[in-house]
Structures are given as C-alpha cells and as structure tokens.
Design a protein around this motif. Structure first.
Motif, PDB file in Angstrom:
ATOM      1  N   ASN A  96       0.739  -0.850  -0.133  1.00  0.00           N
ATOM      2  CA  ASN A  96      -0.057  -0.098  -0.073  1.00  0.00           C
ATOM      3  C   ASN A  96       0.750   1.739   0.282  1.00  0.00           C
ATOM      4  O   ASN A  96       1.836   1.125   0.836  1.00  0.00           O
ATOM      5  CB  ASN A  96      -0.880  -0.417   1.083  1.00  0.00           C
ATOM      6  N   ASP A  97       0.292   2.078  -0.232  1.00  0.00           N
ATOM      7  CA  ASP A  97       1.221   3.950  -0.337  1.00  0.00           C
ATOM      8  C   ASP A  97       0.699   3.600   1.339  1.00  0.00           C
ATOM      9  O   ASP A  97      -0.640   4.653   0.455  1.00  0.00           O
ATOM     10  CB  ASP A  97       0.135   4.695  -1.498  1.00  0.00           C
ATOM     11  N   PHE A  98       1.432   4.029   2.495  1.00  0.00           N
ATOM     12  CA  PHE A  98       1.162   4.298   3.416  1.00  0.00           C
ATOM     13  C   PHE A  98       2.310   5.535   3.927  1.00  0.00           C
ATOM     14  O   PHE A  98       2.470   6.269   4.802  1.00  0.00           O
ATOM     15  CB  PHE A  98       1.208   3.649   4.718  1.00  0.00           C
ATOM     16  N   ARG A  99       2.514   6.320   2.735  1.00  0.00           N
ATOM     17  CA  ARG A  99       3.648   7.173   2.996  1.00  0.00           C
ATOM     18  C   ARG A  99       2.866   8.537   3.340  1.00  0.00           C
ATOM     19  O   ARG A  99       1.524   8.442   3.548  1.00  0.00           O
ATOM     20  CB  ARG A  99       4.266   8.094   1.075  1.00  0.00           C
ATOM     21  N   VAL A 100       3.759   8.883   4.416  1.00  0.00           N
ATOM     22  CA  VAL A 100       2.760  10.706   5.252  1.00  0.00           C
ATOM     23  C   VAL A 100       1.776  11.743   3.804  1.00  0.00           C
ATOM     24  O   VAL A 100       2.618  11.772   3.395  1.00  0.00           O
ATOM     25  CB  VAL A 100       3.819  11.077   5.639  1.00  0.00           C
ATOM     26  N   VAL A 103      -4.204   8.787   0.812  1.00  0.00           N
ATOM     27  CA  VAL A 103      -5.260   8.637   1.124  1.00  0.00           C
ATOM     28  C   VAL A 103      -5.729   7.265   2.205  1.00  0.00           C
ATOM     29  O   VAL A 103      -6.208   7.648   3.360  1.00  0.00           O
ATOM     30  CB  VAL A 103      -5.993   8.331   0.523  1.00  0.00           C
ATOM     31  N   LEU A 104      -4.981   6.242   2.659  1.00  0.00           N
ATOM     32  CA  LEU A 104      -4.111   5.732   3.624  1.00  0.00           C
ATOM     33  C   LEU A 104      -4.472   6.457   4.820  1.00  0.00           C
ATOM     34  O   LEU A 104      -4.425   6.241   6.217  1.00  0.00           O
ATOM     35  CB  LEU A 104      -3.445   4.817   3.105  1.00  0.00           C
ATOM     36  N   GLN A 105      -3.123   7.228   4.731  1.00  0.00           N
ATOM     37  CA  GLN A 105      -3.128   8.036   6.186  1.00  0.00           C
ATOM     38  C   GLN A 105      -4.281   8.516   6.238  1.00  0.00           C
ATOM     39  O   GLN A 105      -4.451   8.445   7.724  1.00  0.00           O
ATOM     40  CB  GLN A 105      -1.785   8.140   6.117  1.00  0.00           C
ATOM     41  N   SER A 106      -4.937   8.993   6.090  1.00  0.00           N
ATOM     42  CA  SER A 106      -5.716   9.975   6.355  1.00  0.00           C
ATOM     43  C   SER A 106      -7.629   9.004   6.770  1.00  0.00           C
ATOM     44  O   SER A 106      -8.176   9.154   7.415  1.00  0.00           O
ATOM     45  CB  SER A 106      -6.348  11.127   5.413  1.00  0.00           C
ATOM     46  N   LYS A 107      -6.299   7.445   6.712  1.00  0.00           N
ATOM     47  CA  LYS A 107      -8.112   6.743   6.851  1.00  0.00           C
ATOM     48  C   LYS A 107      -8.102   6.046   8.187  1.00  0.00           C
ATOM     49  O   LYS A 107      -8.949   5.313   8.724  1.00  0.00           O
ATOM     50  CB  LYS A 107      -8.806   5.870   5.229  1.00  0.00           C
ATOM     51  N   PHE A 108      -7.139   6.122   8.374  1.00  0.00           N
ATOM     52  CA  PHE A 108      -6.636   5.448   9.630  1.00  0.00           C
ATOM     53  C   PHE A 108      -7.465   5.122  10.356  1.00  0.00           C
ATOM     54  O   PHE A 108      -7.470   4.316  10.958  1.00  0.00           O
ATOM     55  CB  PHE A 108      -4.727   4.990   9.459  1.00  0.00           C
ATOM     56  N   ARG A 109      -7.290   6.410  11.230  1.00  0.00           N
ATOM     57  CA  ARG A 109      -7.935   6.841  12.564  1.00  0.00           C
ATOM     58  C   ARG A 109      -9.412   6.606  12.273  1.00  0.00           C
ATOM     59  O   ARG A 109     -10.303   5.563  13.448  1.00  0.00           O
ATOM     60  CB  ARG A 109      -7.462   8.708  12.742  1.00  0.00           C
ATOM     61  N   CYS A 110      -9.949   6.594  10.947  1.00  0.00           N
ATOM     62  CA  CYS A 110     -11.459   6.540  11.453  1.00  0.00           C
ATOM     63  C   CYS A 110     -11.502   5.157  10.930  1.00  0.00           C
ATOM     64  O   CYS A 110     -12.723   4.349  12.146  1.00  0.00           O
ATOM     65  CB  CYS A 110     -12.191   6.738  10.034  1.00  0.00           C
ATOM     66  N   VAL A 111     -10.589   4.085  10.338  1.00  0.00           N
ATOM     67  CA  VAL A 111     -10.401   2.690  10.798  1.00  0.00           C
ATOM     68  C   VAL A 111     -10.645   2.217  12.224  1.00  0.00           C
ATOM     69  O   VAL A 111     -10.630   1.199  12.985  1.00  0.00           O
ATOM     70  CB  VAL A 111     -10.147   2.514   9.736  1.00  0.00           C
ATOM     71  N   LEU A 112      -9.100   2.996  12.834  1.00  0.00           N
ATOM     72  CA  LEU A 112      -9.638   2.467  14.083  1.00  0.00           C
ATOM     73  C   LEU A 112     -10.527   2.498  15.428  1.00  0.00           C
ATOM     74  O   LEU A 112     -10.740   2.367  15.742  1.00  0.00           O
ATOM     75  CB  LEU A 112      -7.900   3.515  15.001  1.00  0.00           C
TER      76      LEU A 112
END
Length: 282
Positions: A96-100, A103-112
């Motif tokens: 995945n593109d998990f660079r700072v 999109v993944l970084q921006s979604k991560f808190r919501c999923v947690l």
C-alpha cells in the motif's frame, strides 16, 4: 504494569476455539481479520484477559471488515493506492501507499475508531507488518528507493495507533522490526524499539536470542505509552519448546508460546495479573 515473569499468550486467526483458556487476568490473545467477535474472545475479556485485534495496513489484502474499510472506498474515505512502483509484497498482496499525506494515512484513524466502537471487549491493536523497514520477499530493501518515506509512513501509522489507543485506554503491539541502524528504532534510530508501541512481536526466531534478547529488552519500547509506561509487553512465538524456553528465560518477553501455526494454542502455565486492559475504557 507487571510484565514479568513471562506467561503464555496465543494467536487465534482460525477461530476462537480454545481461547477461553486465556480468560484470566494476565491472559493475552490475538484475534484475526474476521473472527474478532467470536464469543470466546468476549469471554476472555470478561475473565480479565486481554484481546488484541489484528490489522495490517501495509498490504492491499482487503479481506475482513476493517481491511475492506481501509483499502476500498468506505465511510472512512476513498479507495487507497499502491506504493509507486507497484511492489508485490508477498503472496497476499501489494504494498500500500502509506506515505505521509496518503489516502491511507487519512483514513487510518477512522478505521481504528470503528474497531474500538464495534468491539468493546478489545484491549488493543495488533499491527501486523508494521516496522521501520520492509522484510517482504517482494521488496528488495537494499535497492528500494523510498526507504526514508517508508520509515516516516510507519512512524505516522504508529503515532495514530498510539493516539487512538491512549484515548480509549488500549495497547498497541507491532509485528515488524524496529532495529537499531536497520530501519531504525523510534525516536532514536540508533536504538532498537518503538517508544509508541507497548511491545513488539517476534515470530519464529528460535535460536536467535542473542539478537532478539537485547532487542526485546531495549528501554525504548513503550517509553511514550501512558498505558504500560515503559514496561514493554513483547510477545514471542517459537517453533520449538527449546525456543520457547530461551525466550522465557531471557527476561525480555512478557508473553511467549510455542505455536507453529495460528489456529490457536493452549497455555503452558498459570497466569498472573499484569495490569493490562481487558476492554475499551472509554
């Protein structure tokens, strides 16, 4: 926190059968991508044990509710992208593109936060593959062009994990290396351990206690956790009973078990309270 002497933990990816043996203060189990609401895990929590729920943010395997939410378009945001270069990490998926700033970084808190809201019996997160460097067979680290971005992205993911865990009284365990001068620890790259994680997971490294003993005993683990306050809950699983013994005797691991696969394992001894959470606090 009382993290020693070492006691048994278990990984249960294939269902909850046998997990109720850990329903005691001090018991620790890891639930998988799709079985985390098995009644057995609720019994572990009710008995005073700790249930960690699996999440792998680094590869694009969308199996399981929370991986689907993270990787595909969902209430948390649009679909994520692969890391530039289209790296197939392993047989299970691409990197995945998990660079700072991704999109993944921006979604991560919501999923947690969704995991926390839907699983009041959980005690924390088990973040698979989350380390400061890649060990994926499909990623040649010596030639990988974005090593600094990889490390920075991994740090950002652990910062979000720590923030959400702190808000709800939970712990974070990472299954990925944070080794001094090889990817580097955090915040001090020259020291092993990630201060944001309550501990690391060492997977089938029998006979390597000469390295993984000092690695697990690094004072950098959990140094920035208000939950365990620098008393790391490192967890090792081994292939052999001899390997289990060496990790138990090292004094660097709170949880150890001999487990060649992840369909569950029986505890090898009695339990003692550690002070770990047994459920979501708020």
């Amino acid at each position: 926190m009382t993290n020693l002497p070492a006691q048994a933990g278990g990984v249960f990816y294939g269902g909850g059968s046998g997990a109720t043996a850990y329903a005691h203060p001090g018991g620790l189990v890891v639930a998988g991508r799709d079985n985390y609401q098995d009644p057995a895990f609720e019994q572990v929590s009710a008995g005073g044990g700790s249930v960690l729920i699996y999440l792998d943010a680094l590869i694009d395997n969308d199996y399981g509710r929370y991986h689907d939410m993270l990787i595909n378009a969902s209430a948390c945001g649009p679909a994520t992208s692969r890391w530039p270069g289209n790296y197939q990490a392993n047989e299970w998926g691409f990197l995945n593109d998990f660079r700072v700033g991704s999109v993944l970084q921006s979604k991560f808190r919501c999923v947690l936060e969704a995991m926390v809201a839907e699983n009041p019996h959980m005690a924390g997160f088990f973040a698979d593959d989350l380390g400061s460097r890649s060990w994926y067979p499909g990623v040649n680290w010596s030639t990988f062009p974005d090593r600094a971005a990889y490390r920075a992205g991994a740090i950002a993911l652990t910062q979000t994990l720590r923030s959400v865990a702190d808000a709800h009284g939970l712990v974070v365990l990472v299954n990925g290396t944070w080794s001094a001068n090889d990817g580097g620890g955090y915040p001090d790259a020259a020291q092993s351990g990630n201060a944001l994680a309550d501990g690391g997971f060492v997977e089938h490294h029998d006979g390597q206690i000469g390295y993984f003993g000092p690695y697990g005993c690094s004072s950098q683990w959990a140094a920035q956790s208000p939950i365990t306050r620098g008393r790391a809950i490192n967890f090792a699983v081994t292939n052999t009973s001899a390997g289990r013994t060496e990790y138990v005797n090292s004094g660097c691991y709170a949880y150890v078990n001999q487990q060649s696969d992840y369909s569950g394992v029986a505890p090898w001894g009695s339990f003692h309270p550690t002070g770990l959470p047994s459920r979501v606090a708020s």
